[in-house]
Write a protein that holds these residues in place. Structure first.
Motif, PDB file in Angstrom:
ATOM      1  N   UNK A  83       0.825  -1.200   0.000  1.00  0.00           N
ATOM      2  CA  UNK A  83       0.000   0.000   0.000  1.00  0.00           C
ATOM      3  C   UNK A  83       0.860   1.252   0.000  1.00  0.00           C
ATOM      4  N   UNK A  84       1.878   1.293   0.842  1.00  0.00           N
ATOM      5  CA  UNK A  84       2.785   2.450   0.882  1.00  0.00           C
ATOM      6  C   UNK A  84       3.513   2.595  -0.444  1.00  0.00           C
ATOM      7  N   UNK A  85       3.976   1.474  -1.000  1.00  0.00           N
ATOM      8  CA  UNK A  85       4.686   1.494  -2.276  1.00  0.00           C
ATOM      9  C   UNK A  85       3.792   2.066  -3.383  1.00  0.00           C
ATOM     10  N   UNK A  86       2.537   1.624  -3.422  1.00  0.00           N
ATOM     11  CA  UNK A  86       1.605   2.088  -4.442  1.00  0.00           C
ATOM     12  C   UNK A  86       1.298   3.574  -4.264  1.00  0.00           C
ATOM     13  N   UNK A  87       0.990   3.975  -3.034  1.00  0.00           N
ATOM     14  CA  UNK A  87       0.636   5.373  -2.762  1.00  0.00           C
ATOM     15  C   UNK A  87       1.809   6.292  -3.091  1.00  0.00           C
ATOM     16  N   UNK A  88       3.017   5.911  -2.664  1.00  0.00           N
ATOM     17  CA  UNK A  88       4.194   6.730  -2.962  1.00  0.00           C
ATOM     18  C   UNK A  88       4.378   6.883  -4.466  1.00  0.00           C
TER      19      UNK A  88
END
Length: 198
Positions: free
Chosen positions: A93-98
């Motif tokens: 999720x963090x990877x996608x959002x970033x």
């Protein structure tokens, strides 16, 4: 547009390590098992380019494919259910959002949705998230060959009505089938059109 070359370049978990060539990027993302890898392989005329699996969650990194030496097709991890740990899912999720919010080369995000099922909260929330952060997006309905025309029309109408509660105008919509290649030309022509406008 015709895709003549599609070359895998790199996989990683950090948008800052993505290719620094400055070429435009088009991201493909959707709920786990929506048919993303099959669609990518259909678009690129390469059945083995993106790894397909009957198990959700096959894609776990940001995957860059160089198309015609002119632009990148970016295969992102699916959101939602996948057979992996909670910590892995939060990292995705963090990877996608970033990537979505900080990657300057990202030109458009194609959000894949299974055309056979009613609107799912997780899809609607992700689409809304992109809209609120002004990330350009299109909605790509997959697997339209798996149902009758009347059912498809009803499902699409329901989806549009649901989206219209938050969107005016609605995001751009494409209908696709990886089996019979329906929608391939429309999607690629749209990317070509955007590239020429940059």
């Amino acid at each position: 547009m015709e895709i003549k070359t599609a070359t895998f370049v790199v996989s990683n978990s950090d948008y800052r390590k993505c290719p620094d060539t400055g070429l435009p990027e088009y991201a493909f993302i959707g709920r786990s098992n929506v048919g993303k890898s099959s669609l990518i392989n259909m678009l690129t005329n390469n059945r083995n380019l993106a790894k397909t699996s009957v198990k959700p969650g096959k894609t776990q990194l940001i995957n860059h494919f160089l198309i015609n030496d002119q632009w990148y097709l970016v295969d992102l991890p699916g959101y939602g259910y996948a057979r992996t740990s909670k910590s892995n899912r939060s990292q995705w999720q963090k990877m996608i959002v970033d990537y979505m919010l900080k990657r300057e080369q990202l030109i458009n995000t194609f959000v894949l949705v299974d055309s056979r099922i009613p609107p799912q909260a997780i899809d609607l929330e992700f689409i809304q998230f992109l809209g609120e952060h002004q990330v350009p997006l299109s909605i790509v309905f997959t697997k339209i060959d798996k149902q009758k025309q009347r059912e498809l029309a009803q499902n699409l109408n329901t989806y549009k009505q649901t989206l219209s509660e938050q969107w005016d105008p609605l995001p751009e919509i494409f209908l696709t089938s990886s089996v019979n290649k329906y929608g391939k030309e429309a999607l690629l022509d749209r990317i070509d059109e955007i590239n020429h406008s940059l």
